[in-house]
Scaffold this active site. Structure first.
Site, short mmCIF file in Angstrom:
data_model
loop_
_atom_site.label_atom_id
_atom_site.label_comp_id
_atom_site.label_asym_id
_atom_site.label_seq_id
_atom_site.Cartn_x
_atom_site.Cartn_y
_atom_site.Cartn_z
N HIS A 1 2.42 28.24 65.05
CA HIS A 1 1.69 27.58 63.97
C HIS A 1 0.71 26.54 64.52
O HIS A 1 -0.47 26.48 64.11
CB HIS A 1 2.69 26.93 63.01
CG HIS A 1 2.09 26.37 61.77
ND1 HIS A 1 1.63 25.07 61.69
CD2 HIS A 1 1.90 26.91 60.54
CE1 HIS A 1 1.18 24.84 60.46
NE2 HIS A 1 1.33 25.95 59.75
N SER B 1 -2.20 24.99 55.48
CA SER B 1 -2.12 24.65 56.90
C SER B 1 -3.37 25.08 57.65
O SER B 1 -3.72 24.49 58.67
CB SER B 1 -0.91 25.33 57.55
OG SER B 1 0.28 24.67 57.22
N ASP C 1 2.49 19.11 65.10
CA ASP C 1 2.84 20.43 64.58
C ASP C 1 3.96 21.04 65.44
O ASP C 1 4.87 20.33 65.86
CB ASP C 1 1.58 21.31 64.60
CG ASP C 1 1.56 22.36 63.51
OD1 ASP C 1 2.36 23.31 63.60
OD2 ASP C 1 0.75 22.24 62.58
#
Length: 512
Positions: free
Chosen positions: A298, A452, A263
């Protein structure tokens, strides 16, 4: 699509030229504004934030963004410069912070002459996740080239090398896949080389690299995905049944299990991540360094869902108390990366001993390089979990669409598929993915919505099953997750919910 357009009760309806009209204070309780759109299909209102700031931090708009705009000042209203940094609360809801001085302007759009009903509500909220910066266009000019084993003759090799040299390309390899990345100074040069390479009998395939994006603790009561008591208009029990699973797991031994988060990185300095992030195993492919940062946030959000420490009074509780995280950064500060780095990240995760790889990312087109990397992970007994994508499309995105990937869509608080969640053939499971609290890049706890957020729920539970029974293979783990899922939508498998919504308690009960 649900379209409830919130705002002000008792406020004078304005025309664009009448921006100085008086306003009535917004009541603290929920209200509904009723009126008729004017001949241009507009309804314009003034919003003086200072009148409400003592009673709330935000106004909640359950709003289709295309039907309403906010201007933070009279100047911006006159210029047509709208407020862009909306924050998502739940699926279609938009949050506007009451942080500006002066008067703001709200414009709704609809069919001229039709009636509207516009509810609104004042909220006191903890910080929410800021919007990501606008995506930038990739300037990568590189090719991924796979040679055929044993067919690369010296004459052909010399010719290929000459082509690479004449076009001023640099080369790097992806060990384990017989892949090379050829990087050129211009896209034109890369395209020219691709045409030549495709004619070579020594080349299995060649493709352009493409952009991959980002497709009792203090905050535990906000973790509805673990225990949904009906908070914030949710459906009681529309969660992954985590509380029941913890009771079932009481007294059982859980073995450490490595989960790779491929990620934007993980910020390992948070107290909730103490002892959970294997920085010694991670790698930052964006910077080419072993130390991994997370300027985007994220990856940290994904990591918290999987393995944040429990019962330490800091924030949230992760799902697998025995998971250790491998931070692998393949996406930059804007949440973008290349297919070559994603493939490298998958290979790195396998090399470092990951049992589960989480891919909360998406791309528009197929990449055989990533497909090969996933196939390699499967051969090495590693389970790959990927998000289905956030375009509301009837086909799931890559890499979730590949074989040997457990693809995951998102549900909301009411056990309904989120409107943004891609569905279609190949969707395996759904899991909570709307308004999920976890960490972001600067240490704040914040809500975020997306597939996600759904994928790490599944990756975490998969790793939990492996922690409970280390001999479980990826295929056996996948079978347990599918057979234990809570059926939603059409009875049996369907392309909107796959085999159903993740149920960790049922899954744990099936481990023998």
């Amino acid at each position: 699509m649900k379209r409830i357009l919130p705002l002000l009760l008792g406020v004078s309806l304005l025309t664009p030229s009448a921006v100085s009209a008086a306003t009535t204070p917004l009541p603290v309780t929920s209200q509904t504004l009723r009126g008729t759109y004017d001949a241009s299909g507009r309804a314009v209102f003034t919003l003086p934030s200072a009148l409400y700031i003592e009673r709330a931090t935000h106004l909640e708009f359950d709003l289709d963004r295309s039907k309403g705009s906010i201007y933070t000042s009279k100047t911006n209203y006159s210029k047509g410069t709208t407020y862009k940094r909306y924050r998502q609360l739940q699926d279609e809801a938009l949050i506007f912070p009451l942080s500006w001085s002066g008067t703001q302007y709200v414009v709704f759009e609809g069919k001229p002459g039709t009636r509207y009903q516009i509810p609104f509500i004042l909220r006191k909220l903890q910080p929410l996740l800021p919007m990501k910066p606008s995506a930038t266009t990739s300037k990568t000019a590189s090719l991924l080239v796979k040679m055929k084993h044993g067919s690369l003759k010296q004459s052909v090799s010399t010719s290929l090398q000459a082509t690479r040299s004449s076009l001023q390309a640099t080369r790097s390899s992806l060990p384990g896949l017989s892949l090379e990345e050829w990087t050129f100074k211009t896209k034109a040069a890369a395209t020219q080389a691709k045409r030549y390479l495709e004619r070579s009998a020594a080349v299995d395939y060649v493709e352009h690299t493409q952009t991959v994006r980002t497709a009792k603790d203090m905050y535990r009561p906000y973790q509805w995905s673990l225990q949904n008591t009906g908070q914030r208009k949710g459906k009681v029990g529309a969660d992954i049944q985590y509380a029941a699973a913890l009771k079932r797991l009481s007294g059982k031994t859980l073995q450490p299990t490595l989960v790779a988060v491929v990620d934007t990185g993980i910020n390992s300095t948070y107290a909730d991540f103490a002892g959970r992030v294997r920085t010694d195993l991670g790698y930052d492919f964006i910077r080419g360094k072993t130390s991994v940062t997370d300027p985007d946030g994220h990856g940290s959000h994904v990591a918290g869902i999987i393995a944040a420490n429990a019962d330490n009074q800091y924030g949230i509780q992760g799902i697998n108390p025995a998971a250790s995280l491998i931070p692998i950064r393949v996406l930059d500060a804007n949440g973008q990366g290349s297919t070559s780095d994603v493939a490298r990240g998958i290979l790195h995760a396998v090399k470092k001993g990951a049992r589960v790889i989480n891919l909360s990312l998406e791309m528009d087109e197929k990449s055989r390089a990533i497909e090969d990397a996933i196939a390699y992970a499967y051969q090495k007994k590693v389970l790959v979990v990927a998000a289905s994508g956030n375009d509301g499309a009837k086909t799931i995105s890559y890499p979730a669409r590949y074989a040997h990937v457990l693809s995951v869509g998102a549900t909301d608080r009411k056990d309904v598929r989120a409107s943004f969640s891609n569905r279609g053939k190949g969707l395996d499971l759904v899991a909570p993915g709307v308004e999920i609290p976890s960490y972001i890049g600067d240490g704040e706890l914040a809500y975020s919505s997306g597939t996600s957020m759904a994928a790490p729920h599944v990756a975490a539970v998969a790793s939990l099953l492996m922690s409970l029974k280390p001999s479980l293979s990826p295929s056996a783990t996948e079978k347990l997750l599918k057979s234990s899922a809570r059926d939603l939508g059409t009875k049996g498998y369907d392309t909107s919910y796959g085999y159903g919504r993740l149920d960790v308690n049922r899954a744990v009960s099936l481990v023998k």
